[in-house]
Design an enzyme around this catalytic site. Structure first.
Site, PDB file in Angstrom:
ATOM      1  N   SER A 181       0.831  -1.200   0.000  1.00 37.98           N
ATOM      2  CA  SER A 181       0.000   0.000   0.000  1.00 37.98           C
ATOM      3  C   SER A 181       0.872   1.260   0.000  1.00 37.98           C
ATOM      4  O   SER A 181       1.651   1.471  -0.937  1.00 37.98           O
ATOM      5  CB  SER A 181      -0.955  -0.043   1.195  1.00 37.98           C
ATOM      6  OG  SER A 181      -1.960   0.933   1.085  1.00 37.98           O
ATOM      7  N   ASP A 279     -10.004  -3.823  -4.906  1.00 37.67           N
ATOM      8  CA  ASP A 279      -9.199  -2.770  -4.296  1.00 37.67           C
ATOM      9  C   ASP A 279      -9.259  -1.510  -5.148  1.00 37.67           C
ATOM     10  O   ASP A 279      -9.069  -1.583  -6.369  1.00 37.67           O
ATOM     11  CB  ASP A 279      -7.752  -3.266  -4.183  1.00 37.67           C
ATOM     12  CG  ASP A 279      -6.822  -2.309  -3.471  1.00 37.67           C
ATOM     13  OD1 ASP A 279      -7.271  -1.233  -3.030  1.00 37.67           O
ATOM     14  OD2 ASP A 279      -5.632  -2.644  -3.362  1.00 37.67           O
ATOM     15  N   HIS A 309      -8.062  -5.063  -0.521  1.00 36.50           N
ATOM     16  CA  HIS A 309      -6.836  -4.391  -0.118  1.00 36.50           C
ATOM     17  C   HIS A 309      -6.343  -4.965   1.216  1.00 36.50           C
ATOM     18  O   HIS A 309      -7.135  -5.252   2.106  1.00 36.50           O
ATOM     19  CB  HIS A 309      -7.117  -2.892   0.040  1.00 36.50           C
ATOM     20  CG  HIS A 309      -5.898  -2.078   0.330  1.00 36.50           C
ATOM     21  ND1 HIS A 309      -5.051  -1.650  -0.655  1.00 36.50           N
ATOM     22  CD2 HIS A 309      -5.380  -1.612   1.496  1.00 36.50           C
ATOM     23  CE1 HIS A 309      -4.069  -0.954  -0.116  1.00 36.50           C
ATOM     24  NE2 HIS A 309      -4.247  -0.927   1.191  1.00 36.50           N
TER      25      HIS A 309
END
Length: 348
Positions: A181, A279, A309
């Site tokens: 991320s 995501d 995610h």
């Protein structure tokens, strides 16, 4: 490589997503006290938490060290060394944790980092880079670049007597950068900066559902604006904290924030990109893999279906989590040892 399957999430993933949404709402990130409380939490290394996160392998020695960034600030590092590797220096992988440049901590990544160390035979260095809103962009990127240069110098311990990992040190070649991320963003940014400015020879990167386009203009951001785990509102909140709104705030197109909008991609290290089908960041990760391929960079891109995610951090409750960890460890092992299994420009 894209694996085809149903887009619906397993029930266990849905239940975890609901629990995470209750504990981390954007309105709970309005004050520094609230942010600090969220940052401090990590799952204990015991059941039933490990049923979700996976266990911390017993064969990995975990320690701590630090280095001084360019402004003199002491940046902490959590180290993971596989005991089975024996004495002698090992290849090193720097890991930059996720959390939107605002949340997260290195200890929360013990299951992931120790697993990589055990299965890839490398020393993993989890970098405790500075977070927003106390430290706006590009401070986190600067800390991560400085961490790579420190590792490339051999990462000596403060007393000069032992390696930074508590063992016999690390190799200065075969260095890798990885993260998930926001951490994937920082790994990509650091790779660009180090290619241009030097200070560390980065052999490979591994980007797990990376945030590489702060303009948030991809189709998946609209498609999954209310997705489990990460929503458009979350992304807006994180970026507001990270970029700020003053005269010195970085523009969302700045490559130090959005590596997808860099002017040059040739010469970047071999890169693994893992994306999750459910995501908001899915399409920008895929776009980054594509632009790397177009510029002759060795790339492997895998999109995991039915996965939200963050799925790498909870393999016990998400489709594809174990497979993604196995792919990640194999990529690290192959490239840390110098054994490339993909041709330049190839997308796996």
């Amino acid at each position: 490589m894209t694996v085809t399957d149903s887009w619906d999430m397993p029930l266990r993933t849905q239940l975890l997503a609901r629990a995470l949404r209750r504990s981390r709402r954007p309105e709970r990130m309005e004050t520094l006290d609230e942010i600090a409380r969220s940052r401090a939490w990590f799952a204990p290394a015991r059941a039933p938490y490990t049923w979700v996160t996976g266990p911390v392998p017993a064969g990995v020695q975990i320690g701590t060290t630090s280095f001084h960034a360019r402004d003199g600030h002491e940046v902490g590092v959590r180290t993971y060394r596989p005991r089975a590797a024996g004495p002698g220096p090992l290849p090193a992988l720097l890991w930059f944790h996720g959390g939107g440049w605002v949340l997260g901590n290195v200890r929360a990544y013990d299951p992931v980092c120790a697993w990589i160390a055990a299965h890839a035979g490398v020393v993993v260095l989890g970098v405790d880079y500075r977070l927003a809103p106390e430290h706006r962009a590009p401070q986190a990127a600067h800390d991560c670049v400085d961490a790579a240069r420190w590792a490339a110098s051999g990462a000596p311990a403060a007393d000069g007597s032992r390696g930074a990992d508590g063992g016999s040190g690390i190799r200065t070649e075969g260095l890798g950068l990885a993260g998930d991320s926001a951490g994937g963003n920082l790994a990509a940014v650091a790779a660009h900066v180090l290619r241009d400015e030097g200070g560390a020879d980065v052999t490979y990167t591994a980007l797990c559902y990376p945030a590489v386009d702060a303009t948030m203009s991809s189709a998946s951001v609209r498609e999954h604006a209310d997705a489990p785990i990460l929503t458009r509102l979350d992304m807006d909140t994180f970026l507001a904290h990270y970029l700020g709104d003053g005269a010195d705030a970085l523009d969302a197109m700045d490559p130090l924030v959005s590596p997808l909008h860099a002017s040059e991609f040739a010469g970047l290290p071999a890169t693994l990109v893992q994306t999750a089908d459910l995501d908001p960041l899915r399409d920008e990760g895929a776009a980054y893999a594509q632009v790397l391929r177009e510029h002759g960079v060795t790339v492997r891109h895998t999109n995991y279906p039915r996965a939200p995610h963050g799925f790498l951090s909870f393999p016990g409750a998400a489709h594809g989590g174990r497979a993604a960890r196995a792919e990640l460890a194999a990529w690290v092992a192959d490239h840390a040892s110098g054994s490339l299994q993909t041709r330049p420009g190839e997308v796996g």
